[in-house]
Design an enzyme around this catalytic site. Structure first.
Site, short mmCIF file in Angstrom:
data_model
loop_
_atom_site.label_atom_id
_atom_site.label_comp_id
_atom_site.label_asym_id
_atom_site.label_seq_id
_atom_site.Cartn_x
_atom_site.Cartn_y
_atom_site.Cartn_z
N THR A 129 39.10 40.69 30.25
CA THR A 129 39.73 41.90 30.79
C THR A 129 41.12 41.60 31.37
O THR A 129 41.83 42.52 31.77
CB THR A 129 38.86 42.50 31.92
OG1 THR A 129 38.55 41.46 32.85
CG2 THR A 129 37.59 43.09 31.38
N ASP A 154 36.08 30.22 28.94
CA ASP A 154 35.06 30.82 29.79
C ASP A 154 34.92 29.90 31.00
O ASP A 154 34.87 28.68 30.84
CB ASP A 154 33.70 30.86 29.08
CG ASP A 154 33.69 31.84 27.92
OD1 ASP A 154 34.46 32.82 27.96
OD2 ASP A 154 32.90 31.63 26.98
N LEU A 206 37.05 34.69 40.90
CA LEU A 206 37.28 36.13 40.68
C LEU A 206 36.89 36.52 39.26
O LEU A 206 37.15 37.64 38.83
CB LEU A 206 38.76 36.49 40.89
CG LEU A 206 39.32 36.41 42.31
CD1 LEU A 206 39.88 35.03 42.59
CD2 LEU A 206 40.41 37.44 42.54
N LYS A 234 35.61 19.74 45.38
CA LYS A 234 35.56 18.45 46.09
C LYS A 234 34.60 18.56 47.26
O LYS A 234 34.45 19.65 47.84
CB LYS A 234 36.95 18.14 46.66
CG LYS A 234 37.83 17.34 45.77
CD LYS A 234 39.08 16.94 46.56
CE LYS A 234 40.17 16.55 45.59
NZ LYS A 234 41.50 16.48 46.21
N TYR A 290 26.40 44.07 37.22
CA TYR A 290 27.50 43.77 38.14
C TYR A 290 26.99 43.66 39.58
O TYR A 290 27.17 42.64 40.23
CB TYR A 290 28.54 44.88 38.02
CG TYR A 290 29.79 44.66 38.83
CD1 TYR A 290 30.76 43.76 38.41
CD2 TYR A 290 30.03 45.37 40.00
CE1 TYR A 290 31.93 43.57 39.13
CE2 TYR A 290 31.20 45.20 40.73
CZ TYR A 290 32.14 44.29 40.29
OH TYR A 290 33.30 44.11 41.01
N ARG A 326 39.16 52.96 35.29
CA ARG A 326 38.86 53.50 36.62
C ARG A 326 39.88 54.60 36.97
O ARG A 326 40.94 54.70 36.35
CB ARG A 326 38.87 52.39 37.66
CG ARG A 326 37.54 51.65 37.66
CD ARG A 326 37.58 50.43 38.49
NE ARG A 326 38.50 49.44 37.96
CZ ARG A 326 38.79 48.30 38.54
NH1 ARG A 326 38.25 48.02 39.70
NH2 ARG A 326 39.61 47.44 37.97
N1 NAD Z 1 39.67 45.62 41.47
C1 NAD Z 1 38.78 46.07 42.31
O1 NAD Z 1 38.84 47.23 42.73
C2 NAD Z 1 37.66 45.17 42.78
C3 NAD Z 1 36.77 45.68 43.73
C4 NAD Z 1 35.72 44.87 44.15
C5 NAD Z 1 35.58 43.59 43.65
N2 NAD Z 1 36.46 43.13 42.74
C6 NAD Z 1 36.24 41.77 42.22
O2 NAD Z 1 37.46 41.05 42.22
C7 NAD Z 1 37.53 40.19 41.08
C8 NAD Z 1 38.78 40.48 40.28
O3 NAD Z 1 38.79 41.84 39.90
P1 NAD Z 1 39.99 42.45 39.06
O4 NAD Z 1 40.13 43.86 39.45
O5 NAD Z 1 41.15 41.53 39.12
O6 NAD Z 1 39.34 42.44 37.61
P2 NAD Z 1 40.00 41.97 36.24
O7 NAD Z 1 39.05 42.40 35.18
O8 NAD Z 1 41.41 42.42 36.14
O9 NAD Z 1 40.02 40.39 36.39
C9 NAD Z 1 38.92 39.57 36.12
C10 NAD Z 1 39.42 38.39 35.33
O10 NAD Z 1 38.33 37.52 35.05
C11 NAD Z 1 38.43 37.11 33.69
N3 NAD Z 1 37.07 36.74 33.27
C12 NAD Z 1 35.97 37.52 33.16
N4 NAD Z 1 34.92 36.80 32.78
C13 NAD Z 1 35.34 35.52 32.64
C14 NAD Z 1 34.71 34.32 32.28
N5 NAD Z 1 33.42 34.28 31.95
N6 NAD Z 1 35.45 33.20 32.23
C15 NAD Z 1 36.77 33.22 32.54
N7 NAD Z 1 37.43 34.34 32.90
C16 NAD Z 1 36.71 35.48 32.95
C17 NAD Z 1 38.99 38.31 32.96
O11 NAD Z 1 39.57 37.99 31.71
C18 NAD Z 1 40.02 38.80 33.98
O12 NAD Z 1 41.26 38.17 33.81
C19 NAD Z 1 36.25 40.42 40.29
O13 NAD Z 1 35.32 39.43 40.63
C20 NAD Z 1 35.78 41.77 40.77
O14 NAD Z 1 34.38 41.87 40.67
C21 NAD Z 1 37.49 43.89 42.29
#
Ligand code: NAD
Length: 332
Positions: A38, A58, A74, A106, A145, A186
């Site tokens: 994503t 991954d 993240l 570490k 999720y 969203r």
């Molecule tokens: N944006 C929000 O409103 C929000 C709210 C609550 C929690 N979060 C949490 O914050 C974090 C980041 O959210 P975001 O909005 O930047 O989402 P995002 O989708 O933009 O970023 C997530 C990133 O993780 C990478 N990714 C997913 N699965 C992977 C894997 N298996 N290996 C390597 N990379 C992987 C995706 O390619 C992406 O770059 C997430 O954990 C999300 O659950 C976000």
């Protein structure tokens, strides 16, 4: 000097976090691991810092001989349509990702995790304090999720309890701003992308469901303050969000007005869409009293609109043309 690993660093929040990390002078190496599921390479392509390294992989299978002083996890989609489409992959990213990242920490290092306000499910109390146990359905369509966030929290808090792991966990509420994908799915990004391409703004349900939208700069500021804090008696998790609750329809109407009156259409709500979300910030105010969300949604949405316009390479003339096409189609 520290080695730092950011999993999901090419995503929306991760890329902003990397920008902050690179302002620090005590970091000698910053590695981002991201599979670009994503995320987008464009989110990090501006980074020219020699300490920075991007590994496309991954997180679960990251191969490296390095160990890191700080790990930021993240890696997980945050947008419902994306994680609901690939639940197994979502659970794997959060949970198996955390197992792999723990191997790379570490001894004595710090593990920071972005959980989510989704751990509260469709809440029966408002605002939601961290002590609220939530109303989550483990058989529901959002459970990959919600439950993988809950289980990863459980893994990390149990390692804190049994092994003294240095753990920092945040529960962000809805975040919006530059570097969200136009097809993120969203509300704010949908509305903005629709408005800029001259399509009607789609509101799910009656639009009276509310969210607490935090502008990305404010939220990343909260993350940085908490993640980098050494002296605190608060063991977490920490709500990080804006406690001003706004109806989805109000944001749609505001964007419509900003774009010269784009029409709003209503569609059925997606399954298990929470009716309200608002953080109780008592703990955040205790842990970081000088932090608050300073950017109003009006200002934040206007900034987001500008960024999308540039990112989507949409000129003002194209926006006007799309608007005239829409009016012509509507017979006006
Ligand atoms: N944006 C929000 O409103 C929000 C709210 C609550 C929690 N979060 C949490 O914050 C974090 C980041 O959210 P975001 O909005 O930047 O989402 P995002 O989708 O933009 O970023 C997530 C990133 O993780 C990478 N990714 C997913 N699965 C992977 C894997 N298996 N290996 C390597 N990379 C992987 C995706 O390619 C992406 O770059 C997430 O954990 C999300 O659950 C976000």
């Amino acid at each position: 000097m520290k080695k730092v690993l950011v999993a999901g660093g090419a995503g929306f929040l991760g890329s902003h976090l990397c920008d902050r990390l690179l302002n620090r002078t005590d970091i000698e190496k910053l590695v981002v691991v991201d599979n670009l599921w994503t995320g987008r390479e464009a989110n990090i392509s501006h980074i020219r810092d020699p300490r920075f390294q991007f590994v496309r992989s991954d997180v679960e299978n990251l191969q490296t001989s390095d160990k890191f002083d700080e790990v930021y996890h993240l890696a997980s989609p945050a947008s419902p349509p994306w994680y609901m489409k690939e639940p197994k992959r979502t659970i794997s990213a959060n949970l198996i990702g955390a197992f792999r990242l723990l191997d790379l920490l570490k001894k004595g290092g710090r593990f920071c995790f972005t959980s989510s306000s989704e751990v509260y499910g469709d809440p029966l109390v408002s605002p939601q304090p961290e002590s609220y146990k939530g109303q989550v359905d483990c058989t529901g369509p959002r459970s990959s999720y919600d439950e993988s966030k809950r289980c990863t929290e459980s893994l990390l808090f149990e390692m804190q309890r049994t092994q003294g792991l240095d753990v920092k966990i945040v529960r962000p509420f809805n975040v919006y701003g530059p570097r969200t994908r136009p097809d993120d799915g969203r509300a704010v990004s949908n509305f903005v992308a629709q408005a800029l391409t001259g399509r009607p703004i789609t509101v799910f349900g009656d639009g009276l469901q509310s969210r607490s939208w935090g502008y990305v700069d404010d939220i990343i500021d909260g993350f940085a303050r908490y993640f980098w804090m050494n002296e605190t008696d608060y063991r977490g998790p920490l709500n990080v969000g804006n406690d001003r609750e706004i109806a989805v329809l109000e944001v749609a109407q505001y964007i419509s007005r900003l774009m010269g009156g784009i029409p709003i259409v209503f569609e059925p709500s997606p399954p298990h869409d929470p009716t309200n979300r608002r953080p109780d910030l008592t703990n955040a105010n205790y842990v970081m009293p000088e932090w608050s969300c300073a950017i109003s949604y009006e200002e934040g949405v206007a900034k987001t609109l500008d960024w999308f316009r540039q990112d989507m390479k949409i000129t003002a003339a194209e926006v006007a043309e799309a608007g005239s096409r829409r009016l012509a189609k509507a017979g006006r």
